[in-house]
Write a protein that holds these residues in place. Sequence first.
Motif, PDB file in Angstrom:
ATOM      1  N   ILE A  46       0.900  -1.189   0.125  1.00 25.30           N
ATOM      2  CA  ILE A  46       0.131  -0.086   0.123  1.00 25.30           C
ATOM      3  C   ILE A  46       0.704   1.367  -0.107  1.00 25.30           C
ATOM      4  O   ILE A  46       1.808   1.351   1.140  1.00 25.30           O
ATOM      5  N   VAL A  47       0.666   2.168  -0.959  1.00 32.13           N
ATOM      6  CA  VAL A  47       1.582   3.368  -1.188  1.00 32.13           C
ATOM      7  C   VAL A  47       0.689   4.538  -0.833  1.00 32.13           C
ATOM      8  O   VAL A  47      -0.407   4.752  -1.393  1.00 32.13           O
ATOM      9  N   HIS A  48       1.508   5.432  -0.063  1.00 29.83           N
ATOM     10  CA  HIS A  48       0.765   6.730   0.535  1.00 29.83           C
ATOM     11  C   HIS A  48       1.782   7.679   0.250  1.00 29.83           C
ATOM     12  O   HIS A  48       3.116   7.566   0.702  1.00 29.83           O
ATOM     13  N   VAL A  49       1.658   8.637  -0.729  1.00 30.17           N
ATOM     14  CA  VAL A  49       2.465   9.962  -0.954  1.00 30.17           C
ATOM     15  C   VAL A  49       4.053   9.433  -1.243  1.00 30.17           C
ATOM     16  O   VAL A  49       4.823  10.059  -0.598  1.00 30.17           O
ATOM     17  N   GLY A  50       4.076   8.265  -2.038  1.00 29.07           N
ATOM     18  CA  GLY A  50       5.204   7.930  -2.399  1.00 29.07           C
ATOM     19  C   GLY A  50       5.985   7.190  -1.472  1.00 29.07           C
ATOM     20  O   GLY A  50       7.239   6.541  -1.786  1.00 29.07           O
ATOM     21  N   PHE A  51       5.328   6.664  -0.357  1.00 34.28           N
ATOM     22  CA  PHE A  51       6.075   5.501   0.568  1.00 34.28           C
ATOM     23  C   PHE A  51       5.177   4.315   0.448  1.00 34.28           C
ATOM     24  O   PHE A  51       4.084   4.422   0.750  1.00 34.28           O
ATOM     25  N   ALA A  52       5.894   3.256   0.529  1.00 34.16           N
ATOM     26  CA  ALA A  52       5.081   2.033   0.781  1.00 34.16           C
ATOM     27  C   ALA A  52       4.900   1.971   2.224  1.00 34.16           C
ATOM     28  O   ALA A  52       5.818   1.909   2.980  1.00 34.16           O
ATOM     29  N   ILE A  53       3.748   1.812   2.934  1.00 31.88           N
ATOM     30  CA  ILE A  53       3.421   1.928   4.414  1.00 31.88           C
ATOM     31  C   ILE A  53       3.213   0.370   4.765  1.00 31.88           C
ATOM     32  O   ILE A  53       3.331   0.354   5.836  1.00 31.88           O
ATOM     33  N   SER A  54       2.841  -0.437   3.989  1.00 31.45           N
ATOM     34  CA  SER A  54       2.385  -1.813   4.408  1.00 31.45           C
ATOM     35  C   SER A  54       2.467  -2.747   3.254  1.00 31.45           C
ATOM     36  O   SER A  54       2.134  -2.128   2.131  1.00 31.45           O
ATOM     37  N   THR A  55       2.561  -4.076   3.669  1.00 31.29           N
ATOM     38  CA  THR A  55       2.231  -5.102   2.414  1.00 31.29           C
ATOM     39  C   THR A  55       0.876  -5.480   2.801  1.00 31.29           C
ATOM     40  O   THR A  55       0.153  -5.221   3.437  1.00 31.29           O
ATOM     41  N   VAL A  56       0.437  -6.098   1.416  1.00 28.73           N
ATOM     42  CA  VAL A  56      -1.038  -6.546   1.401  1.00 28.73           C
ATOM     43  C   VAL A  56      -0.992  -7.765   0.378  1.00 28.73           C
ATOM     44  O   VAL A  56      -0.036  -7.943  -0.321  1.00 28.73           O
ATOM     45  N   ASP A  57      -1.946  -8.780   0.770  1.00 30.48           N
ATOM     46  CA  ASP A  57      -1.891  -9.881  -0.185  1.00 30.48           C
ATOM     47  C   ASP A  57      -2.689  -9.604  -1.729  1.00 30.48           C
ATOM     48  O   ASP A  57      -3.249  -8.371  -1.525  1.00 30.48           O
ATOM     49  N   GLU A  58      -2.522 -10.216  -2.847  1.00 27.55           N
ATOM     50  CA  GLU A  58      -3.059 -10.037  -3.960  1.00 27.55           C
ATOM     51  C   GLU A  58      -4.366  -9.748  -3.937  1.00 27.55           C
ATOM     52  O   GLU A  58      -4.838  -8.841  -4.640  1.00 27.55           O
ATOM     53  N   GLU A  59      -5.192 -10.718  -3.099  1.00 31.42           N
ATOM     54  CA  GLU A  59      -6.490 -10.550  -3.438  1.00 31.42           C
ATOM     55  C   GLU A  59      -7.002  -9.431  -2.777  1.00 31.42           C
ATOM     56  O   GLU A  59      -7.691  -8.634  -3.515  1.00 31.42           O
ATOM     57  N   GLU A  60      -6.614  -8.937  -1.660  1.00 34.04           N
ATOM     58  CA  GLU A  60      -7.107  -7.388  -0.974  1.00 34.04           C
ATOM     59  C   GLU A  60      -6.639  -6.258  -2.138  1.00 34.04           C
ATOM     60  O   GLU A  60      -7.330  -5.483  -2.130  1.00 34.04           O
ATOM     61  N   ALA A  61      -5.304  -6.583  -2.516  1.00 37.18           N
ATOM     62  CA  ALA A  61      -4.794  -5.596  -3.472  1.00 37.18           C
ATOM     63  C   ALA A  61      -6.013  -5.279  -4.715  1.00 37.18           C
ATOM     64  O   ALA A  61      -6.434  -4.274  -5.128  1.00 37.18           O
ATOM     65  N   ALA A  62      -6.318  -6.563  -5.242  1.00 37.10           N
ATOM     66  CA  ALA A  62      -7.380  -6.424  -6.661  1.00 37.10           C
ATOM     67  C   ALA A  62      -8.553  -5.901  -6.021  1.00 37.10           C
ATOM     68  O   ALA A  62      -9.138  -5.265  -6.821  1.00 37.10           O
ATOM     69  N   ARG A  63      -9.221  -6.270  -5.047  1.00 37.63           N
ATOM     70  CA  ARG A  63     -10.541  -5.673  -4.473  1.00 37.63           C
ATOM     71  C   ARG A  63     -10.386  -4.179  -4.432  1.00 37.63           C
ATOM     72  O   ARG A  63     -11.168  -3.409  -4.704  1.00 37.63           O
ATOM     73  N   THR A  64      -9.126  -3.649  -3.725  1.00 34.75           N
ATOM     74  CA  THR A  64      -9.204  -2.176  -3.476  1.00 34.75           C
ATOM     75  C   THR A  64      -9.267  -1.458  -5.008  1.00 34.75           C
ATOM     76  O   THR A  64      -9.518  -0.694  -5.225  1.00 34.75           O
TER      77      THR A  64
END
Length: 89
Positions: A46-64
């Motif tokens: 998860i990236v916010h203002v140019g910084f990766a702030i956490s990891t997330v699984d592929e399924e959650e990334a696709a939903r978002t």
Amino acid sequence: MCLGIPGRIVEADDSYPRMGVVDFDGVRREVCLAYTPEADVGDFVIVHVGFAISTVDEEEAARTLAVLNAIPDALNAELAGGDPSGRAG
């Protein structure tokens, strides 16, 4: 609006601070990976203002990403660094 956007790391280096390239559904941006030292190429972050702030699984990334893509120009506005009105995000 300022959101954390999920993307897949496609390049990473060992510089200080650690940097990488993240693919956001076809759009690539350079991102600081210092806050996610466990993340590597192929992982989603998860990236916010140019910084990766956490990891997330592929399924959650696709939903978002599906939700963001349902909002006209939301993904492009966030990746451009501001909203369509020109205000910084």
